[in-house]
Write a protein that holds these residues in place. Sequence first.
Motif, PDB file in Angstrom:
ATOM      1  N   GLN A 215       0.823  -1.194   0.000  1.00  0.00           N
ATOM      2  CA  GLN A 215       0.000   0.000   0.000  1.00  0.00           C
ATOM      3  C   GLN A 215       0.868   1.260   0.000  1.00  0.00           C
ATOM      4  O   GLN A 215       1.901   1.312   0.681  1.00  0.00           O
ATOM      5  N   PRO A 216       0.503   2.270  -0.749  1.00  0.00           N
ATOM      6  CA  PRO A 216       1.288   3.511  -0.808  1.00  0.00           C
ATOM      7  C   PRO A 216       1.391   4.174   0.559  1.00  0.00           C
ATOM      8  O   PRO A 216       0.459   4.117   1.365  1.00  0.00           O
ATOM      9  N   SER A 217       2.518   4.813   0.805  1.00  0.00           N
ATOM     10  CA  SER A 217       2.767   5.432   2.111  1.00  0.00           C
ATOM     11  C   SER A 217       2.613   6.937   2.107  1.00  0.00           C
ATOM     12  O   SER A 217       2.693   7.575   3.158  1.00  0.00           O
ATOM     13  N   THR A 218       2.411   7.544   0.940  1.00  0.00           N
ATOM     14  CA  THR A 218       2.244   8.997   0.869  1.00  0.00           C
ATOM     15  C   THR A 218       0.963   9.314   0.102  1.00  0.00           C
ATOM     16  O   THR A 218       0.439   8.490  -0.656  1.00  0.00           O
ATOM     17  N   ALA A 219       0.490  10.534   0.267  1.00  0.00           N
ATOM     18  CA  ALA A 219      -0.726  10.961  -0.433  1.00  0.00           C
ATOM     19  C   ALA A 219      -0.509  10.960  -1.941  1.00  0.00           C
ATOM     20  O   ALA A 219      -1.398  10.565  -2.714  1.00  0.00           O
ATOM     21  N   GLU A 220       0.682  11.383  -2.363  1.00  0.00           N
ATOM     22  CA  GLU A 220       0.981  11.408  -3.791  1.00  0.00           C
ATOM     23  C   GLU A 220       0.945   9.998  -4.367  1.00  0.00           C
ATOM     24  O   GLU A 220       0.339   9.755  -5.428  1.00  0.00           O
ATOM     25  N   ALA A 221       1.577   9.070  -3.669  1.00  0.00           N
ATOM     26  CA  ALA A 221       1.601   7.692  -4.150  1.00  0.00           C
ATOM     27  C   ALA A 221       0.209   7.077  -4.125  1.00  0.00           C
ATOM     28  O   ALA A 221      -0.171   6.313  -5.022  1.00  0.00           O
ATOM     29  N   ALA A 222      -0.572   7.408  -3.099  1.00  0.00           N
ATOM     30  CA  ALA A 222      -1.920   6.862  -3.000  1.00  0.00           C
ATOM     31  C   ALA A 222      -2.798   7.335  -4.155  1.00  0.00           C
ATOM     32  O   ALA A 222      -3.580   6.561  -4.718  1.00  0.00           O
ATOM     33  N   ALA A 223      -2.650   8.595  -4.526  1.00  0.00           N
ATOM     34  CA  ALA A 223      -3.428   9.122  -5.649  1.00  0.00           C
ATOM     35  C   ALA A 223      -3.017   8.444  -6.953  1.00  0.00           C
ATOM     36  O   ALA A 223      -3.867   8.079  -7.783  1.00  0.00           O
ATOM     37  N   ALA A 224      -1.705   8.256  -7.137  1.00  0.00           N
ATOM     38  CA  ALA A 224      -1.215   7.585  -8.349  1.00  0.00           C
ATOM     39  C   ALA A 224      -1.671   6.131  -8.381  1.00  0.00           C
ATOM     40  O   ALA A 224      -2.015   5.598  -9.443  1.00  0.00           O
ATOM     41  N   TYR A 225      -1.681   5.490  -7.219  1.00  0.00           N
ATOM     42  CA  TYR A 225      -2.105   4.093  -7.136  1.00  0.00           C
ATOM     43  C   TYR A 225      -3.586   3.957  -7.479  1.00  0.00           C
ATOM     44  O   TYR A 225      -3.994   3.048  -8.214  1.00  0.00           O
ATOM     45  N   SER A 226      -4.409   4.863  -6.982  1.00  0.00           N
ATOM     46  CA  SER A 226      -5.834   4.835  -7.279  1.00  0.00           C
ATOM     47  C   SER A 226      -6.084   4.989  -8.780  1.00  0.00           C
ATOM     48  O   SER A 226      -6.900   4.277  -9.365  1.00  0.00           O
ATOM     49  N   THR A 227      -5.337   5.902  -9.389  1.00  0.00           N
ATOM     50  CA  THR A 227      -5.470   6.091 -10.840  1.00  0.00           C
ATOM     51  C   THR A 227      -5.039   4.843 -11.595  1.00  0.00           C
ATOM     52  O   THR A 227      -5.711   4.403 -12.542  1.00  0.00           O
ATOM     53  N   ALA A 228      -3.917   4.246 -11.181  1.00  0.00           N
ATOM     54  CA  ALA A 228      -3.422   3.042 -11.845  1.00  0.00           C
ATOM     55  C   ALA A 228      -4.430   1.899 -11.740  1.00  0.00           C
ATOM     56  O   ALA A 228      -4.654   1.158 -12.710  1.00  0.00           O
ATOM     57  N   LEU A 229      -5.043   1.746 -10.563  1.00  0.00           N
ATOM     58  CA  LEU A 229      -6.050   0.700 -10.392  1.00  0.00           C
ATOM     59  C   LEU A 229      -7.261   0.949 -11.293  1.00  0.00           C
ATOM     60  O   LEU A 229      -7.788   0.009 -11.914  1.00  0.00           O
ATOM     61  N   ASP A 230      -7.702   2.186 -11.370  1.00  0.00           N
ATOM     62  CA  ASP A 230      -8.833   2.509 -12.244  1.00  0.00           C
ATOM     63  C   ASP A 230      -8.513   2.149 -13.689  1.00  0.00           C
ATOM     64  O   ASP A 230      -9.342   1.562 -14.400  1.00  0.00           O
ATOM     65  N   ARG A 231      -7.295   2.504 -14.128  1.00  0.00           N
ATOM     66  CA  ARG A 231      -6.900   2.214 -15.508  1.00  0.00           C
ATOM     67  C   ARG A 231      -6.787   0.707 -15.739  1.00  0.00           C
ATOM     68  O   ARG A 231      -7.169   0.195 -16.784  1.00  0.00           O
ATOM     69  N   ALA A 232      -6.257  -0.002 -14.763  1.00  0.00           N
ATOM     70  CA  ALA A 232      -6.119  -1.451 -14.903  1.00  0.00           C
ATOM     71  C   ALA A 232      -7.482  -2.132 -14.997  1.00  0.00           C
ATOM     72  O   ALA A 232      -7.657  -3.103 -15.740  1.00  0.00           O
ATOM     73  N   ARG A 233      -8.446  -1.638 -14.237  1.00  0.00           N
ATOM     74  CA  ARG A 233      -9.800  -2.201 -14.310  1.00  0.00           C
ATOM     75  C   ARG A 233     -10.431  -1.922 -15.677  1.00  0.00           C
ATOM     76  O   ARG A 233     -11.152  -2.772 -16.221  1.00  0.00           O
ATOM     77  N   LEU A 234     -10.173  -0.732 -16.217  1.00  0.00           N
ATOM     78  CA  LEU A 234     -10.655  -0.438 -17.567  1.00  0.00           C
ATOM     79  C   LEU A 234     -10.034  -1.394 -18.588  1.00  0.00           C
ATOM     80  O   LEU A 234     -10.700  -1.843 -19.530  1.00  0.00           O
ATOM     81  N   ILE A 235      -8.757  -1.690 -18.419  1.00  0.00           N
ATOM     82  CA  ILE A 235      -8.063  -2.602 -19.330  1.00  0.00           C
ATOM     83  C   ILE A 235      -8.678  -3.997 -19.256  1.00  0.00           C
ATOM     84  O   ILE A 235      -8.908  -4.653 -20.289  1.00  0.00           O
TER      85      ILE A 235
END
Length: 415
Positions: A215-235
């Motif tokens: 799990q991401p440890s910073t707010a920046e990483a958490a936001a990027a992780y959420s975006t990556a998960l959304d994109r992966a689900r679209l894929i």
Amino acid sequence: MSTTTDTADTVHRWLRDNARPVHGTDAADTGTDLRTLTDHLAAATVVGLGESTRFSRQTYGIRERILRTLITEHGFRALAVQDSARSGARLDAYVRTGSGDPYTALAGAWRPLRTAETVATLEWLRAYNIDHPGDQVGVFGIRPAAAESADYDEVLAYAHRWAPDRAGELATYLTPIRSAHRIDEHVQRHQGIHPGRPFAEDARAALTLLQALPQPSTAEAAAAYSTALDRARLIVAFHENSVAGRGGFGGDDPQPARTIIDHHHATGARIVYWDGIAHTAAGESGIGPADTRFHSEGSGLRAYFGTGYLSVAIGFHHGDLGTAIAPDPHPDLLDADLGAVDLPAYFVDLRDDAPPEVQAWRAAPARMRVISGVYDPAADEAARFEVTSAAAAFDILVHIRETSPVQWLPEPADE
């Protein structure tokens, strides 16, 4: 649509007597030869313009001629295309505001839209909207938001920055399957270039790997992780819902018709809907040698709008499709009957008066040629679909004698 010799003669005679010549098959042609056709469509709420192949310059040209007239003379104010909502939004932004350019707008579009002919359509719409700023024409995609090639970069970028030790493994799943945005997976199988493993499996494996990362440890990483998960689900959704992922062309997805209906109610716009004839047909269809049954978008529109939905089928007899040369149609196809009229191009209204033999022919099940990316001229008989009634599925038929290919745009470098 089997006929006796006497019936066939009667049908062919009626077609020749009722055929209205089309003199121009280029989008820019401005003659009056399509006037009767467009006048017949003028009162509709939605007009479906279906084509038997997306590879023909002539079918595209006639389709755009009809679109232009419905816009300029009859008040239609939206174009619905077979693409995702994300792609449609980019096309709409360009034609309404001039955002970007048509090439950039089409870079993430469904492959059959990436042609010089579509560029010309978008440029014409943009010019029209500049001249009519208070009464613009919009474009929208009828499919839900779907993955695009750039989404793979988003997922990989997250891994490279926040989980570099797993980025290589993630790339092994994503790199092969992003090629489906250039050549559909089922087409790759047809061409013998498919790597073997179903793309949906690789997509799911990529999502599982991403979900298993720390799990991401910073707010920046958490936001990027959420975006990556959304994109992966679209894929994942993209590959699971592809022709290959579904296991065929059939299906009963009400969403595309519902999207068109909702757009009309939200905007009040009358809509021109571009798609293949198997989608625009206003009745149940069967496609392919296995005759897979499905309810088309057009059938949903006819059920909702009644005669407010009108359907035009644009087909051809033979010719060059760029990737293949299509021979004369099989004798049992509706296209072969239409070929009895010795004109370069024409249309016929299936609602015109006709003798009993022709009425029976129009009401009978009809097989029609439909050519996609998996077309093989040696198996031309398999490139067909069937409607329960020609007249129930289509109001007007347009037939072109000989076709030549569309001009494809270069592939984006990242695909």
